[in-house]
Design a protein around this motif. Structure first.
Motif, PDB file in Angstrom:
ATOM      1  N   SER A  80       0.607  -1.214   0.141  1.00  0.00           N
ATOM      2  CA  SER A  80      -0.026  -0.146   0.028  1.00  0.00           C
ATOM      3  C   SER A  80       0.941   1.073  -0.029  1.00  0.00           C
ATOM      4  O   SER A  80       0.371   2.335  -0.252  1.00  0.00           O
ATOM      5  N   SER A  81       2.288   1.235   0.348  1.00  0.00           N
ATOM      6  CA  SER A  81       3.126   2.447   0.397  1.00  0.00           C
ATOM      7  C   SER A  81       4.393   2.270  -0.238  1.00  0.00           C
ATOM      8  O   SER A  81       4.789   0.938  -0.114  1.00  0.00           O
ATOM      9  N   LEU A  82       4.796   3.051  -0.905  1.00  0.00           N
ATOM     10  CA  LEU A  82       6.244   2.914  -1.571  1.00  0.00           C
ATOM     11  C   LEU A  82       7.071   4.329  -1.291  1.00  0.00           C
ATOM     12  O   LEU A  82       6.405   5.233  -1.479  1.00  0.00           O
ATOM     13  N   GLY A 107       8.863  10.491  -2.021  1.00  0.00           N
ATOM     14  CA  GLY A 107      10.010  10.392  -2.499  1.00  0.00           C
ATOM     15  C   GLY A 107      11.194  11.429  -1.891  1.00  0.00           C
ATOM     16  O   GLY A 107      10.742  12.209  -0.999  1.00  0.00           O
ATOM     17  N   ILE A 108      12.238  10.946  -1.618  1.00  0.00           N
ATOM     18  CA  ILE A 108      13.418  11.648  -1.256  1.00  0.00           C
ATOM     19  C   ILE A 108      14.473  11.888  -1.971  1.00  0.00           C
ATOM     20  O   ILE A 108      14.899  11.135  -2.729  1.00  0.00           O
ATOM     21  N   TYR A 135       7.935   1.249   4.977  1.00  0.00           N
ATOM     22  CA  TYR A 135       7.209   1.343   3.648  1.00  0.00           C
ATOM     23  C   TYR A 135       7.034  -0.149   3.175  1.00  0.00           C
ATOM     24  O   TYR A 135       8.218  -0.975   3.397  1.00  0.00           O
ATOM     25  N   ASP A 136       6.021  -0.504   2.355  1.00  0.00           N
ATOM     26  CA  ASP A 136       5.950  -1.781   2.085  1.00  0.00           C
ATOM     27  C   ASP A 136       7.146  -2.189   0.989  1.00  0.00           C
ATOM     28  O   ASP A 136       7.574  -3.114   0.819  1.00  0.00           O
ATOM     29  N   LYS A 158      17.530  -0.584   4.180  1.00  0.00           N
ATOM     30  CA  LYS A 158      16.698  -1.550   4.866  1.00  0.00           C
ATOM     31  C   LYS A 158      15.824  -0.989   5.940  1.00  0.00           C
ATOM     32  O   LYS A 158      14.598  -1.330   6.392  1.00  0.00           O
ATOM     33  N   GLY A 159      16.400  -0.053   6.505  1.00  0.00           N
ATOM     34  CA  GLY A 159      15.537   0.784   7.539  1.00  0.00           C
ATOM     35  C   GLY A 159      14.348   1.302   7.173  1.00  0.00           C
ATOM     36  O   GLY A 159      13.562   1.629   7.986  1.00  0.00           O
ATOM     37  N   TRP A 160      14.271   1.869   6.052  1.00  0.00           N
ATOM     38  CA  TRP A 160      13.193   2.513   5.439  1.00  0.00           C
ATOM     39  C   TRP A 160      11.957   1.452   5.238  1.00  0.00           C
ATOM     40  O   TRP A 160      10.781   1.621   4.795  1.00  0.00           O
ATOM     41  N   CYS A 161      12.284   0.006   5.009  1.00  0.00           N
ATOM     42  CA  CYS A 161      11.605  -1.046   4.606  1.00  0.00           C
ATOM     43  C   CYS A 161      10.831  -1.763   5.752  1.00  0.00           C
ATOM     44  O   CYS A 161      11.594  -2.125   6.792  1.00  0.00           O
ATOM     45  N   ARG A 162       9.461  -2.161   5.672  1.00  0.00           N
ATOM     46  CA  ARG A 162       9.091  -2.820   6.779  1.00  0.00           C
ATOM     47  C   ARG A 162       9.445  -4.404   6.744  1.00  0.00           C
ATOM     48  O   ARG A 162       9.587  -4.911   5.981  1.00  0.00           O
ATOM     49  N   PRO A 163       9.441  -5.050   7.898  1.00  0.00           N
ATOM     50  CA  PRO A 163       9.679  -6.363   7.913  1.00  0.00           C
ATOM     51  C   PRO A 163       8.756  -7.095   6.997  1.00  0.00           C
ATOM     52  O   PRO A 163       7.826  -7.086   6.914  1.00  0.00           O
TER      53      PRO A 163
END
Length: 214
Positions: A80-82, A107-108, A135-136, A158-163
């Motif tokens: 649902s999120s990127l 976006g960053i 984020y997903d 990896k820190g921005w990505c959900r498990p």
């Protein structure tokens, strides 16, 4: 002098001289990386980077690749999120917004930006900015080759990505035919393609093996 691989820390040997850097290759993971003398002009990611320095690249997005990503993402469960790290002028996010409007997009980038619709944009350095959410899906397209400390970069990604989420990294393939041909031409006295591909603007030159190792 011995240098360790920027990917796996293994022993690396001199590969070739470039006008802007010395190139080394890892004995273990076969990764290639550039060592500069520090006097080269560093890349500055201002508005001119998109509108002048690399105008042709950013004016002609790879929509065929974008569509492949869209097809892949549509088959990704629980999405649902990127967030796109190093989103540049936001062409991928804009394309994705049109194709999958229900997806929450962020976006960053270093450079200021104004993106269409409901796309969220944050200006900053992803190497120092701490994630304020996960984020997903995390994408980073043609960014990692510009980064010196690729292990730190991947940890931050990896820190921005959900498990259990998905990370997509795009970079050049140094083991591909174009690079192989450029190295061959350079060895017989035609360095133009070699010098362009191994410009010190790309500090790390990944192949399939070294990216998987990372």
């Amino acid at each position: 002098m011995k240098y360790v691989c920027t990917v796996c820390g293994g022993e690396s040997k001199f590969m070739a001289h470039h006008p802007e850097a010395e190139l080394y290759r890892c004995v273990q993971c076969t990764h290639c990386f550039s060592l500069t003398d520090g006097t080269n002009i560093k890349e500055t990611y201002t508005e001119d980077y998109f509108k002048e320095t690399h105008r042709n690249w950013f004016a002609n997005p790879d929509y065929a690749y974008y569509q492949k990503l869209v097809s892949f993402l549509k088959d990704t469960p629980n999405m649902s999120s990127l967030i796109d790290l190093g989103c540049g002028n936001g062409s991928f996010l804009t394309y994705l917004h049109r194709k999958v409007p229900e997806l929450e997009l962020t976006g960053i980038d270093f450079s200021p930006n104004s993106l269409e619709g409901d796309i969220i944009f944050a200006q900053g350095d992803i190497l120092s900015k701490d994630p304020d959410a996960q984020y997903d899906v995390v994408t980073t397209l043609a960014v990692i080759e510009h980064v010196a400390n690729v292990n730190d970069f991947v940890r931050r990604v990896k820190g921005w990505c959900r498990p259990g989420g998905t990370i997509i990294i795009l970079t050049c393939n140094e083991s591909g035919l174009i690079y192989h041909t450029a190295r061959l031409l350079n060895s017989i006295g035609f360095p133009s393609a070699f010098n362009r591909l191994y410009s010190c603007h790309h500090l790390n030159h990944f192949n399939v093996k070294s990216l998987r190792t990372l």
